[in-house]
Design a protein around this motif. Structure first.
Motif, PDB file in Angstrom:
ATOM      1  N   THR A   1      42.660  39.048  42.122  1.00 44.22           N
ATOM      2  CA  THR A   1      43.235  38.326  40.744  1.00 44.22           C
ATOM      3  C   THR A   1      44.414  37.917  40.930  1.00 44.22           C
ATOM      4  O   THR A   1      44.246  36.344  40.214  1.00 44.22           O
ATOM      5  CB  THR A   1      43.586  39.585  39.853  1.00 44.22           C
ATOM      6  N   ILE A   2      45.695  37.811  41.403  1.00 40.11           N
ATOM      7  CA  ILE A   2      46.315  36.750  41.445  1.00 40.11           C
ATOM      8  C   ILE A   2      45.818  35.303  42.427  1.00 40.11           C
ATOM      9  O   ILE A   2      46.352  34.212  41.556  1.00 40.11           O
ATOM     10  CB  ILE A   2      47.052  37.496  42.268  1.00 40.11           C
ATOM     11  N   MET A   3      45.075  35.773  43.197  1.00 33.25           N
ATOM     12  CA  MET A   3      44.484  34.353  44.028  1.00 33.25           C
ATOM     13  C   MET A   3      43.502  33.709  43.476  1.00 33.25           C
ATOM     14  O   MET A   3      43.608  32.702  43.309  1.00 33.25           O
ATOM     15  CB  MET A   3      44.316  34.795  45.584  1.00 33.25           C
ATOM     16  N   GLY A   4      42.556  34.213  42.875  1.00 32.16           N
ATOM     17  CA  GLY A   4      40.977  34.112  41.847  1.00 32.16           C
ATOM     18  C   GLY A   4      41.472  33.489  40.567  1.00 32.16           C
ATOM     19  O   GLY A   4      40.709  32.921  40.126  1.00 32.16           O
ATOM     20  N   LEU A   5      42.491  34.116  39.816  1.00 30.12           N
ATOM     21  CA  LEU A   5      42.433  33.915  38.410  1.00 30.12           C
ATOM     22  C   LEU A   5      43.778  32.794  37.943  1.00 30.12           C
ATOM     23  O   LEU A   5      44.454  33.363  37.432  1.00 30.12           O
ATOM     24  CB  LEU A   5      42.057  35.656  37.858  1.00 30.12           C
ATOM     25  N   SER A   6      44.512  32.466  39.727  1.00 33.89           N
ATOM     26  CA  SER A   6      45.520  32.119  38.676  1.00 33.89           C
ATOM     27  C   SER A   6      46.665  32.759  38.596  1.00 33.89           C
ATOM     28  O   SER A   6      47.769  32.230  37.330  1.00 33.89           O
ATOM     29  CB  SER A   6      45.363  30.840  38.269  1.00 33.89           C
ATOM     30  N   GLY A   7      46.758  33.987  38.961  1.00 31.93           N
ATOM     31  CA  GLY A   7      47.742  35.305  38.081  1.00 31.93           C
ATOM     32  C   GLY A   7      47.608  35.230  36.589  1.00 31.93           C
ATOM     33  O   GLY A   7      48.551  35.449  36.030  1.00 31.93           O
ATOM     34  N   GLU A   8      46.189  34.743  35.929  1.00 32.58           N
ATOM     35  CA  GLU A   8      46.744  35.078  34.833  1.00 32.58           C
ATOM     36  C   GLU A   8      46.453  36.879  34.794  1.00 32.58           C
ATOM     37  O   GLU A   8      45.406  37.642  33.767  1.00 32.58           O
ATOM     38  CB  GLU A   8      44.841  34.623  34.287  1.00 32.58           C
ATOM     39  N   GLY A   9      47.827  37.433  34.243  1.00 27.01           N
ATOM     40  CA  GLY A   9      47.365  38.544  34.044  1.00 27.01           C
ATOM     41  C   GLY A   9      46.823  39.504  34.685  1.00 27.01           C
ATOM     42  O   GLY A   9      46.342  39.202  36.136  1.00 27.01           O
ATOM     43  N   GLN A  10      46.705  39.984  34.746  1.00 27.10           N
ATOM     44  CA  GLN A  10      45.891  41.742  35.499  1.00 27.10           C
ATOM     45  C   GLN A  10      44.687  42.772  33.939  1.00 27.10           C
ATOM     46  O   GLN A  10      44.763  43.687  34.784  1.00 27.10           O
ATOM     47  CB  GLN A  10      46.768  42.377  35.708  1.00 27.10           C
ATOM     48  N   TRP A  11      44.626  42.024  33.678  1.00 22.19           N
ATOM     49  CA  TRP A  11      43.878  42.582  32.856  1.00 22.19           C
ATOM     50  C   TRP A  11      42.250  42.648  32.982  1.00 22.19           C
ATOM     51  O   TRP A  11      41.175  43.442  32.905  1.00 22.19           O
ATOM     52  CB  TRP A  11      42.962  41.110  32.065  1.00 22.19           C
ATOM     53  N   THR A  12      41.979  42.266  34.419  1.00 17.32           N
ATOM     54  CA  THR A  12      41.529  43.110  35.295  1.00 17.32           C
ATOM     55  C   THR A  12      41.198  44.143  35.635  1.00 17.32           C
ATOM     56  O   THR A  12      40.048  45.198  35.714  1.00 17.32           O
ATOM     57  CB  THR A  12      40.505  42.037  36.606  1.00 17.32           C
ATOM     58  N   SER A  13      41.997  45.166  35.421  1.00 18.65           N
ATOM     59  CA  SER A  13      42.560  46.269  36.051  1.00 18.65           C
ATOM     60  C   SER A  13      41.950  46.972  34.376  1.00 18.65           C
ATOM     61  O   SER A  13      41.649  47.739  34.745  1.00 18.65           O
ATOM     62  CB  SER A  13      44.120  46.767  36.161  1.00 18.65           C
ATOM     63  N   ALA A  14      42.447  46.804  33.207  1.00 14.95           N
ATOM     64  CA  ALA A  14      41.664  47.275  32.759  1.00 14.95           C
ATOM     65  C   ALA A  14      40.342  47.978  32.352  1.00 14.95           C
ATOM     66  O   ALA A  14      39.998  48.488  31.905  1.00 14.95           O
ATOM     67  CB  ALA A  14      42.613  46.497  30.856  1.00 14.95           C
ATOM     68  N   VAL A  15      39.536  46.112  32.951  1.00 14.06           N
ATOM     69  CA  VAL A  15      37.851  45.699  32.773  1.00 14.06           C
ATOM     70  C   VAL A  15      37.627  47.602  33.491  1.00 14.06           C
ATOM     71  O   VAL A  15      35.968  48.034  33.700  1.00 14.06           O
ATOM     72  CB  VAL A  15      37.480  44.921  33.019  1.00 14.06           C
ATOM     73  N   TYR A  16      38.623  46.863  34.999  1.00 14.99           N
ATOM     74  CA  TYR A  16      38.119  47.826  35.769  1.00 14.99           C
ATOM     75  C   TYR A  16      37.895  49.260  36.005  1.00 14.99           C
ATOM     76  O   TYR A  16      37.268  50.192  36.342  1.00 14.99           O
ATOM     77  CB  TYR A  16      39.011  47.938  37.325  1.00 14.99           C
ATOM     78  N   THR A  17      39.459  49.835  34.990  1.00 13.76           N
ATOM     79  CA  THR A  17      39.381  51.548  35.173  1.00 13.76           C
ATOM     80  C   THR A  17      38.450  51.469  34.003  1.00 13.76           C
ATOM     81  O   THR A  17      37.694  52.856  33.746  1.00 13.76           O
ATOM     82  CB  THR A  17      40.668  51.910  34.534  1.00 13.76           C
ATOM     83  N   ALA A  18      37.920  50.511  33.225  1.00 15.95           N
ATOM     84  CA  ALA A  18      36.808  51.015  31.582  1.00 15.95           C
ATOM     85  C   ALA A  18      35.756  51.126  32.012  1.00 15.95           C
ATOM     86  O   ALA A  18      35.078  51.930  32.048  1.00 15.95           O
ATOM     87  CB  ALA A  18      37.260  50.001  30.707  1.00 15.95           C
ATOM     88  N   LEU A  19      34.906  50.569  33.211  1.00 17.36           N
ATOM     89  CA  LEU A  19      33.658  50.325  34.319  1.00 17.36           C
ATOM     90  C   LEU A  19      33.442  51.860  34.852  1.00 17.36           C
ATOM     91  O   LEU A  19      32.646  52.800  34.665  1.00 17.36           O
ATOM     92  CB  LEU A  19      33.773  49.470  35.260  1.00 17.36           C
ATOM     93  N   ARG A  20      34.543  52.724  35.329  1.00 15.43           N
ATOM     94  CA  ARG A  20      34.698  54.021  35.833  1.00 15.43           C
ATOM     95  C   ARG A  20      34.575  54.827  34.699  1.00 15.43           C
ATOM     96  O   ARG A  20      33.907  55.971  34.326  1.00 15.43           O
ATOM     97  CB  ARG A  20      35.979  53.952  36.400  1.00 15.43           C
TER      98      ARG A  20
END
Length: 447
Positions: free
Chosen positions: A269-288
């Protein structure tokens, strides 16, 4: 026919659900979703607590009713929540809270699986047992989301927020312990047919004695008699083959949500989204969570085996892609590659969610009655040991990442091929029928 005649069976496990919410939060806390720096001991301490709790519950389950486990476990969760809330900056207090919550989780998980498998109607047993993983996934989602979206300017401690959640869920479980309906099989084994019949009456609407419930009592008595016909030694031998398969089956769950994958998502997320927060974690766990919901909606119709195998196969395939990308350090600074990692990991969590509930369902169905608590305990302990070993050995470096990622997808594919031929389909079977199917090694039917 009474609408949702089996709903008392679901209501009876609501206190457990509250405890499993805190379990999910503490699981996520130990697997990368913390805000302030923590020690390795802090990360694995909860898993040690779970092992201690399961070992205690395996022996106590023979003599204590389920309500006592709920009361003791929820009390420990409340104590841990108080420590998290009152001492968010005290390392010793937080470590104690981790151990205490882990012991509370361990004390409830084995009784839950045993009790839920015994009180659930055959057509709904998969859904009821899968609630453990649903609540755990929801707890993971809560922890990951508030940590990922935490405002660093907020003076309120995120650890205190964790404690408030645990305290609230623990008090909820403590207050709702009266909802627990004891297992009729527990009373039958203690030669109390009157209480067993009373339990059966309460477990299905309408809550009146009927010929159908008397017939069900006889079925439960036959189940106990058939299992107690074999002594402990014979039950142990009859359960060894299912134990070997279920140990691997539950251990695979530890690789589906792990410290390395969570760390890799953070890095990507840091390297690919230029540090635009960690919203990916919310989506990641929501998909689980979505994956678990999907599995629960199908597990009693399509079956356990097909859902579990699809989850394993896709996780293994996605694991190959993740491993290949991280195998070349030049990809670590390539934005497109890191974005692709984020996508692959998110999709992996959906299929991990598909797989997760089937592990709890099979644990409740696989083992002979006399050895069931001990074999379930062993499987849970192995799962926790996998987490502990990974936490203590993993570092975010090229070689450890390569080893973990490669081992994970190879293990997933190995388990898929093994379980394709050896795990039975148990939908619409009684516990006796499920046990008999597990005794056979070759199981080709997948629906």
């Amino acid at each position: 026919m009474t609408f949702w005649a089996d709903r008392p069976q679901t209501i009876a496990v609501i206190p457990d659900a509250f405890i499993f919410l805190t379990s999910g939060m503490n699981l996520a806390l130990g697997l990368g979703y913390y805000y302030d720096p923590v020690s390795t001991h802090f990360l694995f301490s909860w898993f040690v607590g779970v092992i201690i709790g399961t070992l205690l519950s395996a022996s106590l389950i023979q003599v204590l009713i389920k309500r006592y486990f709920v009361l003791l476990s929820s009390f420990l969760v409340v104590v841990a929540g108080i420590l998290y809330t009152a001492c968010p900056d005290d390392a010793i207090a937080l470590l104690a809270a981790r151990y205490i919550n882990g012991i509370g989780t361990g004390l409830i998980i084995v009784p839950f699986i045993v009790h839920c498998s015994e009180i659930s109607a055959t057509p709904k047993r998969g859904f009821e047992l899968g609630l453990e993983q649903l609540c755990t996934a929801l707890g993971i989602f809560i922890q990951a989301t508030y940590i990922a979206l935490w405002n660093p300017e907020n003076s309120f401690s995120p650890t205190r927020v964790h404690g408030i959640f645990c305290l609230g869920f623990g008090l909820g479980a403590l207050g709702l312990a009266y909802l627990v309906i004891e297992s009729p099989i527990f009373y039958i084994r203690h030669s109390n047919d009157a209480e067993a019949l009373n339990s059966l009456t309460c477990l299905q609407l309408p809550t009146v004695l009927s010929d159908e419930k008397k017939l069900l009592l006889e079925e439960h008595k036959n189940y106990v008699l058939l299992n107690e016909y074999f002594d402990t030694g014979n039950s142990f031998l009859r359960g060894l083959a299912p134990l070997l398969r279920m140990t691997l089956y539950r251990a695979a769950l530890a690789f589906s949500f792990s410290l390395p994958y969570n760390t890799q998502l953070y890095f990507a997320t840091i390297m690919g989204l230029s540090g635009e927060g960690q919203w990916t974690s919310a989506v990641y766990t929501a998909l689980r969570v979505l994956g678990v919901f999907t599995a629960l909606s199908m597990v009693d119709m399509i079956g356990r085996k097909l859902i579990g195998l699809v989850g394993l196969l896709v996780m293994g395939g996605l694991g190959i892609g993740i491993a290949i990308i991280f195998a070349y350090i030049s990809n670590w600074i390539h934005e497109d590659q890191m974005r692709l990692v984020c996508v692959l990991l998110m999709i992996l969590q959906f299929f991990a969610g598909l797989y997760a509930p089937t592990t709890s369902v099979y644990l409740g169905e696989a083992f002979p009655l006399l050895m069931k608590p001990f074999f379930i305990t062993f499987c849970i302990c192995v799962e926790c040991m996998v987490h502990i070993i990974v936490i203590c050995t993993y570092t975010t470096d090229l070689h450890p990442m390569y080893v973990f990622n490669t081992f994970t997808y190879v293990f997933m594919f190995f388990c898929f091929l093994l379980f394709l031929f050896t795990i039975p389909e148990t939908k619409f079977t009684t516990l006796n029928e499920a046990q008999e199917r597990f005794r056979s090694w070759i199981q080709l039917k997948s629906w």
